[in-house]
Design a protein around this motif. Structure first.
Motif, PDB file in Angstrom:
ATOM      1  N   ALA A 370      52.543  40.741  42.230  1.00 30.25           N
ATOM      2  CA  ALA A 370      51.108  40.457  42.326  1.00 30.25           C
ATOM      3  C   ALA A 370      50.864  39.089  42.956  1.00 30.25           C
ATOM      4  O   ALA A 370      49.951  38.924  43.778  1.00 30.25           O
ATOM      5  CB  ALA A 370      50.473  40.527  40.937  1.00 30.25           C
ATOM      6  N   ALA A 371      51.682  38.104  42.589  1.00 26.78           N
ATOM      7  CA  ALA A 371      51.528  36.764  43.158  1.00 26.78           C
ATOM      8  C   ALA A 371      51.787  36.771  44.661  1.00 26.78           C
ATOM      9  O   ALA A 371      51.033  36.170  45.441  1.00 26.78           O
ATOM     10  CB  ALA A 371      52.467  35.786  42.457  1.00 26.78           C
ATOM     11  N   LEU A 372      52.860  37.444  45.076  1.00 27.62           N
ATOM     12  CA  LEU A 372      53.154  37.529  46.508  1.00 27.62           C
ATOM     13  C   LEU A 372      52.028  38.240  47.245  1.00 27.62           C
ATOM     14  O   LEU A 372      51.619  37.809  48.330  1.00 27.62           O
ATOM     15  CB  LEU A 372      54.475  38.262  46.721  1.00 27.62           C
ATOM     16  CG  LEU A 372      54.894  38.485  48.177  1.00 27.62           C
ATOM     17  CD1 LEU A 372      55.056  37.152  48.906  1.00 27.62           C
ATOM     18  CD2 LEU A 372      56.190  39.297  48.242  1.00 27.62           C
ATOM     19  N   GLY A 373      51.506  39.310  46.664  1.00 33.88           N
ATOM     20  CA  GLY A 373      50.392  40.018  47.295  1.00 33.88           C
ATOM     21  C   GLY A 373      49.165  39.140  47.427  1.00 33.88           C
ATOM     22  O   GLY A 373      48.486  39.155  48.473  1.00 33.88           O
ATOM     23  N   GLN A 374      48.858  38.352  46.399  1.00 33.53           N
ATOM     24  CA  GLN A 374      47.713  37.441  46.461  1.00 33.53           C
ATOM     25  C   GLN A 374      47.873  36.448  47.606  1.00 33.53           C
ATOM     26  O   GLN A 374      46.927  36.200  48.366  1.00 33.53           O
ATOM     27  CB  GLN A 374      47.573  36.688  45.135  1.00 33.53           C
ATOM     28  CG  GLN A 374      47.040  37.519  43.989  1.00 33.53           C
ATOM     29  CD  GLN A 374      46.895  36.696  42.723  1.00 33.53           C
ATOM     30  OE1 GLN A 374      46.679  35.486  42.773  1.00 33.53           O
ATOM     31  NE2 GLN A 374      47.039  37.345  41.578  1.00 33.53           N
ATOM     32  N   TYR A 375      49.069  35.866  47.710  1.00 24.44           N
ATOM     33  CA  TYR A 375      49.276  34.877  48.765  1.00 24.44           C
ATOM     34  C   TYR A 375      49.151  35.512  50.146  1.00 24.44           C
ATOM     35  O   TYR A 375      48.503  34.954  51.040  1.00 24.44           O
ATOM     36  CB  TYR A 375      50.642  34.212  48.628  1.00 24.44           C
ATOM     37  CG  TYR A 375      50.980  33.380  49.843  1.00 24.44           C
ATOM     38  CD1 TYR A 375      50.407  32.130  50.019  1.00 24.44           C
ATOM     39  CD2 TYR A 375      51.819  33.873  50.841  1.00 24.44           C
ATOM     40  CE1 TYR A 375      50.673  31.379  51.152  1.00 24.44           C
ATOM     41  CE2 TYR A 375      52.088  33.128  51.964  1.00 24.44           C
ATOM     42  CZ  TYR A 375      51.509  31.883  52.123  1.00 24.44           C
ATOM     43  OH  TYR A 375      51.761  31.161  53.254  1.00 24.44           O
ATOM     44  N   LEU A 376      49.769  36.664  50.358  1.00 22.76           N
ATOM     45  CA  LEU A 376      49.729  37.310  51.672  1.00 22.76           C
ATOM     46  C   LEU A 376      48.300  37.713  52.048  1.00 22.76           C
ATOM     47  O   LEU A 376      47.888  37.568  53.212  1.00 22.76           O
ATOM     48  CB  LEU A 376      50.645  38.528  51.686  1.00 22.76           C
ATOM     49  CG  LEU A 376      52.146  38.231  51.616  1.00 22.76           C
ATOM     50  CD1 LEU A 376      52.942  39.530  51.527  1.00 22.76           C
ATOM     51  CD2 LEU A 376      52.601  37.407  52.828  1.00 22.76           C
ATOM     52  N   ILE A 377      47.536  38.205  51.083  1.00 16.00           N
ATOM     53  CA  ILE A 377      46.144  38.582  51.367  1.00 16.00           C
ATOM     54  C   ILE A 377      45.334  37.344  51.745  1.00 16.00           C
ATOM     55  O   ILE A 377      44.562  37.354  52.717  1.00 16.00           O
ATOM     56  CB  ILE A 377      45.533  39.301  50.159  1.00 16.00           C
ATOM     57  CG1 ILE A 377      46.173  40.683  49.998  1.00 16.00           C
ATOM     58  CG2 ILE A 377      44.021  39.439  50.314  1.00 16.00           C
ATOM     59  CD1 ILE A 377      45.776  41.392  48.715  1.00 16.00           C
TER      60      ILE A 377
END
Length: 479
Positions: A370-377
């Motif tokens: 979830a953290a990686l997805g937040q950063y990429l978005i």
């Protein structure tokens, strides 16, 4: 930890109660001694997960447990130790969340990272002529590693609670790294046919980065906004006026104010060292800073290589994709900082609320994704916004060929985010080593241009993702 807690942990347990407890089938000798060694942990643990975390933190992995104690894994051994040692937990005082962070600090850091981007288009008059890009790249490749090393030394001293020693380290470290940056520019001037103004700008870039490091370690980020204001305002007005030739010299002087103010501010915030502060740093400190410095070098090389004239994806002139990705990638460091704290805060709470090792690992990995997805978005949104502005005002028209380049930088941003996250969990060797391997592969495949960059950055992201999922599911990484 209060005295009451200590007294509760230190209640005597007869040795025979630990050594003569009934064993399990296939149990080997040594568990009783291990129970004695970890008696305080076992008595205070409310569930086996706390004992498993302590065992892992002490270096016991599943293989060692199987070979030495005959249990399937660390958690099975922890369950046996929890069963043997009488539990006598004392409720500790409510611990304050060490990873709590509002939006203000990451937003401030995002501004600090991005505002210097205004200096480059305003300084085109200073950067004309041969060798200017080489000068800027050398400045970047020198400033990033030494600033990362200086930051490590400062934070290491700061973590020991010695304010005077921290200031001493930062002051002499700053002066030493500034000398390194000046020497790098002098050597570059001898090797490359570059104008003196370009060399001065490259040195100013390094001087600002190093002074920013000192101020941020000491929590004086707001002073950086004052440092950046003269150059930013002059650059913005100069660009809005259409870059008239008559204002080029005044703007150059205004740009020079920023690194000079950074120098003055760095000396000011490290004043008042006094006697008894000790040595700035020992040889062991410099060795310990090497992973941070090498990570800065490898990261700078991965970011800079595609825009080197005649190499990589930037071999055919202006690399529009790289230009469109550079500013958002800088802005995304604010989002990366907030997301990093978000992950550490969620993991810290999970560690306190979960009593099963496997459940913790599963949920910790979901939080990581979830953290990686937040950063990429967040980074993708920033890139889209910058591309839209570039399309509207016209300095760089993002065509279809720019999108694969942007995708490569987006993957690189995700890899850098995971690398920073791994470093906060005491994994400091793997990130720079992996970045160095990725750069070596990209350099070896430079004849393939963008395809080599995509392969290197996407491969790096996948490696860091798999490695982080494997290691950050262990409780010992979140203690």
């Amino acid at each position: 930890m209060s005295a009451g807690t200590l007294s509760g942990l230190q209640q005597a347990v007869p040795p025979h109660a630990l050594l003569e407890a009934p064993g399990r089938r296939g149990q080997r000798d040594g568990v009783g001694e291990l129970c004695q060694e970890f008696a305080a942990v076992c008595r205070s643990a409310v569930d086996p997960l706390e004992i498993a975390a302590a065992l892992e933190f002490d270096g016991l992995n599943d293989q060692a447990v199987r070979e030495k104690y005959g249990y399937a894994d660390v958690f099975e051994l922890a369950e046996e130790m929890h069963r043997r040692v009488p539990a006598d937990p004392v409720e500790p005082p409510g611990a304050e969340d060490p990873w709590r962070l509002g939006l203000g600090r990451p937003a401030l850091h995002g501004l600090i990272y991005s505002l210097p981007a205004m200096f480059f288009p305003a300084a085109t008059g200073l950067l004309r002529g041969p060798g200017s890009i080489t000068v800027l790249l050398v400045s970047m490749l020198v400033s990033w590693p030494v600033s990362q090393g200086l930051a490590y030394l400062g934070y290491a001293r700061l973590g020991r609670g010695d304010a005077a020693a921290t200031k001493l380290t930062l002051r002499y470290g700053f002066l030493g790294t500034v000398a390194v940056a000046a020497l790098a520019m002098a050597v570059t001037g001898l090797v490359v046919d570059a104008r003196l103004t370009a060399l001065a700008f490259g040195f100013g870039q390094g001087l600002y980065m190093l002074s920013a490091t000192v101020l941020m370690v000491l929590g004086a980020e707001r002073l950086l906004l004052l440092v950046l204001t003269p150059g930013f305002l002059a650059g913005a007005v100069f660009l809005l006026m259409g870059r008239p030739n008559g204002f080029a010299v005044p703007v150059a002087w205004a740009l020079a104010v920023t690194p000079l103010c950074g120098l003055a501010m760095s000396m000011w915030v490290t004043r008042g060292i006094g006697k008894g502060a000790g040595k700035p740093f020992a040889f062991a400190d410099l060795v310990a800073a090497l992973p941070s410095a090498s990570f800065g070098l490898a990261a700078a090389a991965l970011i800079a290589f595609p825009v080197v004239p005649g190499w990589g994806a930037g071999r055919t002139g202006i690399n529009t994709g790289a230009l469109l990705a550079a500013l958002p990638l800088s802005l995304s460091m604010g989002a990366a900082e907030w997301t990093l704290f978000w992950f550490r805060r969620r993991s810290w709470r999970l560690l306190r609320a979960t009593g099963k090792l496997r459940a913790f690992g599963r949920r910790a990995r979901l939080i990581l994704l979830a953290a990686l997805g937040q950063y990429l978005i967040a980074t993708a949104v920033l890139i889209a916004a910058v591309s839209a502005i570039a399309w509207a005002i016209g300095p760089a028209q993002p065509g279809g060929s720019a999108y694969p380049q942007i995708a490569a930088y987006l993957a690189l941003g995700g890899a850098m985010f995971l690398a920073l996250l791994l470093q906060t969990t005491r994994l400091r060797v793997v990130p720079p080593a992996a970045c160095a391997v990725a750069f070596a592969l990209e350099f070896a495949g430079r004849d393939f241009g963008l395809r080599a960059q995509l392969a290197a950055t996407v491969g790096l992201l996948l490696f860091f993702g798999a490695y982080a999922l494997a290691v950050l599911g262990k409780p010992s990484r979140h203690t």
